[in-house]
Design a protein around this motif. Structure first.
Motif, PDB file in Angstrom:
ATOM      1  N   ASP A  80       0.840  -1.200   0.000  1.00 45.12           N
ATOM      2  CA  ASP A  80       0.000   0.000   0.000  1.00 45.12           C
ATOM      3  C   ASP A  80       0.875   1.251   0.000  1.00 45.12           C
ATOM      4  N   ASN A  81       0.458   2.223  -0.779  1.00 43.58           N
ATOM      5  CA  ASN A  81       1.083   3.541  -0.767  1.00 43.58           C
ATOM      6  C   ASN A  81       2.570   3.532  -1.118  1.00 43.58           C
ATOM      7  N   ILE A  82       3.006   2.558  -1.899  1.00 43.48           N
ATOM      8  CA  ILE A  82       4.375   2.585  -2.407  1.00 43.48           C
ATOM      9  C   ILE A  82       4.336   2.353  -3.920  1.00 43.48           C
ATOM     10  N   SER A  83       5.335   2.880  -4.592  1.00 41.20           N
ATOM     11  CA  SER A  83       5.460   2.673  -6.028  1.00 41.20           C
ATOM     12  C   SER A  83       6.541   1.632  -6.283  1.00 41.20           C
ATOM     13  N   LEU A  84       6.308   0.762  -7.249  1.00 41.64           N
ATOM     14  CA  LEU A  84       7.285  -0.266  -7.602  1.00 41.64           C
ATOM     15  C   LEU A  84       8.143   0.139  -8.795  1.00 41.64           C
ATOM     16  N   ARG A  85       7.969   1.330  -9.317  1.00 45.28           N
ATOM     17  CA  ARG A  85       8.687   1.743 -10.522  1.00 45.28           C
ATOM     18  C   ARG A  85      10.199   1.708 -10.334  1.00 45.28           C
ATOM     19  N   GLN A  86      10.663   2.330  -9.260  1.00 45.07           N
ATOM     20  CA  GLN A  86      12.105   2.374  -9.044  1.00 45.07           C
ATOM     21  C   GLN A  86      12.655   0.978  -8.797  1.00 45.07           C
ATOM     22  N   LEU A  87      11.924   0.164  -8.058  1.00 45.58           N
ATOM     23  CA  LEU A  87      12.356  -1.204  -7.782  1.00 45.58           C
ATOM     24  C   LEU A  87      12.504  -2.009  -9.064  1.00 45.58           C
ATOM     25  N   LEU A  88      11.596  -1.804 -10.019  1.00 48.25           N
ATOM     26  CA  LEU A  88      11.606  -2.562 -11.265  1.00 48.25           C
ATOM     27  C   LEU A  88      12.390  -1.867 -12.371  1.00 48.25           C
ATOM     28  N   GLY A  89      13.028  -0.744 -12.051  1.00 44.27           N
ATOM     29  CA  GLY A  89      13.860  -0.055 -13.030  1.00 44.27           C
ATOM     30  C   GLY A  89      13.087   0.524 -14.188  1.00 44.27           C
ATOM     31  N   LEU A  90      11.869   1.006 -13.932  1.00 47.78           N
ATOM     32  CA  LEU A  90      10.992   1.475 -14.999  1.00 47.78           C
ATOM     33  C   LEU A  90      11.039   2.990 -15.129  1.00 47.78           C
ATOM     34  N   HIS A  91      10.859   3.441 -16.358  1.00 46.85           N
ATOM     35  CA  HIS A  91      10.732   4.867 -16.638  1.00 46.85           C
ATOM     36  C   HIS A  91       9.267   5.182 -16.892  1.00 46.85           C
ATOM     37  N   ASP A  92       8.932   6.444 -16.883  1.00 47.75           N
ATOM     38  CA  ASP A  92       7.545   6.844 -17.118  1.00 47.75           C
ATOM     39  C   ASP A  92       7.105   6.551 -18.548  1.00 47.75           C
ATOM     40  N   ASP A  93       8.066   6.589 -19.477  1.00 48.88           N
ATOM     41  CA  ASP A  93       7.747   6.407 -20.889  1.00 48.88           C
ATOM     42  C   ASP A  93       7.925   4.943 -21.257  1.00 48.88           C
ATOM     43  N   ALA A  94       6.871   4.295 -21.742  1.00 49.27           N
ATOM     44  CA  ALA A  94       6.936   2.883 -22.117  1.00 49.27           C
ATOM     45  C   ALA A  94       7.087   2.700 -23.610  1.00 49.27           C
ATOM     46  N   SER A  95       7.276   3.797 -24.356  1.00 47.89           N
ATOM     47  CA  SER A  95       7.356   3.694 -25.811  1.00 47.89           C
ATOM     48  C   SER A  95       8.714   4.184 -26.291  1.00 47.89           C
ATOM     49  N   GLY A  96       8.946   4.049 -27.586  1.00 42.12           N
ATOM     50  CA  GLY A  96      10.160   4.582 -28.192  1.00 42.12           C
ATOM     51  C   GLY A  96      11.406   3.877 -27.714  1.00 42.12           C
ATOM     52  N   ASP A  97      12.498   4.647 -27.581  1.00 45.04           N
ATOM     53  CA  ASP A  97      13.779   4.069 -27.221  1.00 45.04           C
ATOM     54  C   ASP A  97      13.766   3.452 -25.833  1.00 45.04           C
ATOM     55  N   ALA A  98      12.964   3.993 -24.917  1.00 45.42           N
ATOM     56  CA  ALA A  98      12.929   3.465 -23.552  1.00 45.42           C
ATOM     57  C   ALA A  98      12.504   2.008 -23.530  1.00 45.42           C
ATOM     58  N   ALA A  99      11.570   1.636 -24.411  1.00 49.12           N
ATOM     59  CA  ALA A  99      11.087   0.258 -24.441  1.00 49.12           C
ATOM     60  C   ALA A  99      12.164  -0.721 -24.879  1.00 49.12           C
ATOM     61  N   ASP A 100      13.149  -0.240 -25.643  1.00 48.62           N
ATOM     62  CA  ASP A 100      14.210  -1.123 -26.124  1.00 48.62           C
ATOM     63  C   ASP A 100      15.089  -1.643 -24.994  1.00 48.62           C
ATOM     64  N   TYR A 101      15.092  -0.946 -23.873  1.00 51.68           N
ATOM     65  CA  TYR A 101      15.954  -1.331 -22.764  1.00 51.68           C
ATOM     66  C   TYR A 101      15.208  -2.081 -21.668  1.00 51.68           C
ATOM     67  N   LEU A 102      13.949  -2.360 -21.890  1.00 48.92           N
ATOM     68  CA  LEU A 102      13.183  -3.106 -20.899  1.00 48.92           C
ATOM     69  C   LEU A 102      13.624  -4.563 -20.883  1.00 48.92           C
ATOM     70  N   PRO A 103      13.580  -5.200 -19.713  1.00 44.31           N
ATOM     71  CA  PRO A 103      13.921  -6.628 -19.644  1.00 44.31           C
ATOM     72  C   PRO A 103      12.941  -7.465 -20.449  1.00 44.31           C
ATOM     73  N   ASP A 104      13.398  -8.605 -20.914  1.00 50.84           N
ATOM     74  CA  ASP A 104      12.511  -9.568 -21.565  1.00 50.84           C
ATOM     75  C   ASP A 104      11.790 -10.409 -20.533  1.00 50.84           C
ATOM     76  N   ILE A 105      12.417 -10.595 -19.370  1.00 50.51           N
ATOM     77  CA  ILE A 105      11.857 -11.421 -18.300  1.00 50.51           C
ATOM     78  C   ILE A 105      12.039 -10.702 -16.971  1.00 50.51           C
ATOM     79  N   TYR A 106      10.990 -10.671 -16.180  1.00 52.40           N
ATOM     80  CA  TYR A 106      11.068 -10.252 -14.779  1.00 52.40           C
ATOM     81  C   TYR A 106      10.829 -11.474 -13.897  1.00 52.40           C
TER      82      TYR A 106
END
Length: 510
Positions: A51-77
């Motif tokens: 509750d009341n926490i964000s997992l973005r930093q833990l999962l290494g995510l950026h706000d933008d899920a499109s374009g060049d940022a998506a190229d660096y996303l993991p294939d598997i979590y």
């Protein structure tokens, strides 16, 4: 040393068994091996909810899920948690809805085009696997396993859960463990490790044991502490001097048993932690609780079998990052993550089924699904075809299904609001009502040249939404401990309300 440990130790020291020259092997590898990313998370959450926490930093995510940022996303979590709230009322609730941690991660990762493909839980141990959508249809022989080590193997407060699968011709095993606690329990931790190896068995040919796999990721609250008699305050003071960090980590019990005595995890690799100890903190702070000596209890290790089934090519893995996340303070542990690159065979294709491109699904009518399969594709005794909304975020989120081979007993399910697993949904699946098929021969086969054409009727009371898009997924199930492969995924089709009198609709394009 066990048979699997011996084999893995030999593999660890082996570079290649092929007679291909190094130059030719390197050329072949460049042509066929591609790099994929695996992101591993381990966190002892201390029975807290997200509750009341964000997992973005833990999962290494950026706000933008499109374009060049998506190229660096993991294939598997691979997200492994320990001490998830496992009170009786929470376990009962878990029978009907997702664990809150899995739900929160799925809600976030679906925005980045991930699918939760498997979740396994044993009391407070939880492992959830997410895969980027383009890879889902290549998942084969997925299976979960667990081993209890608490109270002599009776209680599941300690032990391990795992998920294994084959992806692009390579076997991967992910093991999350919670071993015996306290400084003086080193022998018990070693024994826990041996029990997990001894009792963890899969039901997939060539991948029966953990170390049979091409890639192994072993992580969790392993509870290894520091050798020596330092007080908690002395350890804390030493940590304030960066020059003493290396001396402390060399006294780490896991480093001792893995590298020196080789009593446990000797076939695993690990970049030694450059981050501060992740245990024990005062909850809500980043201040050490000196009731326990600070220690690197939360760890992520890996192993690779370089000698593989593709002559002239050598698998490889690199641990690109290894860090803790001190901003998270809801428990007395800090989470740890590690980012890996691995090599897989992207051109590797296992036999499957090919759906005829669909167009429209007539709601209120029986609809016929059509697909072709090659002779080398072996159907399982409990194969089934499921309907999903195109934006599905979990393999547990199917809308309806039909069995392939149970033509005389048209058992199916028209809705699935509560399932949290995707094993074979039978033989007596949960359903609100029994479907009625007008055509008693709802499965029809026709041999054509070197392939078989199969037509399967879906019942007329499938609950789809008018105007929305769906797709089909063929699940091959061996019936052994939920071992399941994805054998084919259709293109999308639209559900439309019935017009005129009921009849069976061929949903495919002629």
């Amino acid at each position: 040393m066990s048979k699997t440990e011996t084999a893995a130790t030999a593999a660890k020291a082996t570079t290649s068994t092929s007679t291909t020259t190094p130059k030719a092997a390197e050329t072949n590898a460049r042509q066929q091996l591609e790099t994929y990313r695996v992101y591993v998370v381990t966190w002892n959450v201390g029975s807290r909810f997200p509750d009341n926490i964000s997992l973005r930093q833990l999962l290494g995510l950026h706000d933008d899920a499109s374009g060049d940022a998506a190229d660096y996303l993991p294939d598997i979590y691979a997200i492994g948690l320990q001490e998830v709230n496992a009170q009786p009322q929470q376990q009962v609730l878990g029978l009907f809805k997702e664990d809150p941690w899995t739900h929160k991660a799925k809600k976030l990762l679906r925005f980045y085009n991930y699918v939760a493909v498997k979740t396994e839980q044993m009391q407070g141990l939880l492992l959830t696997m997410f895969v980027r959508r383009p890879h889902v249809e290549h998942i084969k022989d997925m299976e979960a396993e667990f081993t209890r080590t608490g109270f002599g193997g009776i209680w599941g407060n300690k032990g391990a859960v795992s998920v294994r699968f084959t992806l692009y011709g390579c076997g991967l095993s992910f093991v999350v463990a919670h071993l015996a606690a306290h400084d003086h329990q080193l022998d018990e931790r070693i024994e826990d490790y041996k029990q997990i190896l001894e009792n963890h068995h899969y039901h997939v040919k060539r991948y029966r044991e953990i170390y049979d796999h091409d890639y192994v990721f072993w992580f969790g609250d392993l509870n290894f502490r520091l050798q020596g008699t330092d007080t908690s305050a002395e350890v804390r003071e030493a940590l304030r001097d960066d020059r003493l960090h290396d001396a402390l980590i060399k006294r780490d019990q896991l480093f001792e048993v893995r590298e020196k005595t080789q009593q446990a995890f000797q076939v695993m690799h690990e970049r030694l932690p450059a981050f501060p100890p992740t245990f024990k903190f005062k909850e809500g702070t980043s201040e050490y609780d000196l009731k326990r000596r600070p220690a690197w209890t939360d760890r992520i290790m890996y192993a690779v079998q370089p000698s593989n089934r593709q002559p002239g090519m050598q698998l490889a893995i690199e641990q690109c990052s290894y860090k803790s996340h001190p901003a998270y303070s809801i428990s007395d542990h800090k989470p740890v993550t590690s980012d890996f690159t691995i090599k897989l065979y992207p051109n590797y294709r296992e036999p499957g089924v090919q759906f005829t491109p669909p167009s429209v699904w007539r709601m209120g009518n029986e609809n016929t699904v059509e697909y072709r399969k090659q002779p080398e594709f072996e159907e399982g005794p409990n194969d089934w075809i499921a309907i999903y909304a195109t934006d599905y975020a979990s393999l547990a989120d199917y809308v309806a299904y039909e069995y392939v081979n149970q033509a005389e007993s048209p058992t199916s399910s028209d809705s699935n609001p509560d399932r949290d697993h995707f094993e074979t949904p039978g033989p007596t699946p949960r359903r609100t009502r029994r479907h009625q098929h007008r055509n008693q021969q709802r499965l029809r086969r026709q041999q054509e040249a070197n392939e078989e054409l199969v037509r399967l009727d879906f019942a007329d009371d499938i609950d789809l939404r008018h105007g929305e898009q769906y797709l089909l997924v063929y699940f091959r199930s061996t019936g052994l401990r939920g071992v399941t492969s994805i054998a084919g995924i259709s293109s999308t089709f639209v559900a439309e309300k019935r017009s005129g009198s009921p009849h069976r609709t061929e949903y495919h394009v002629d």
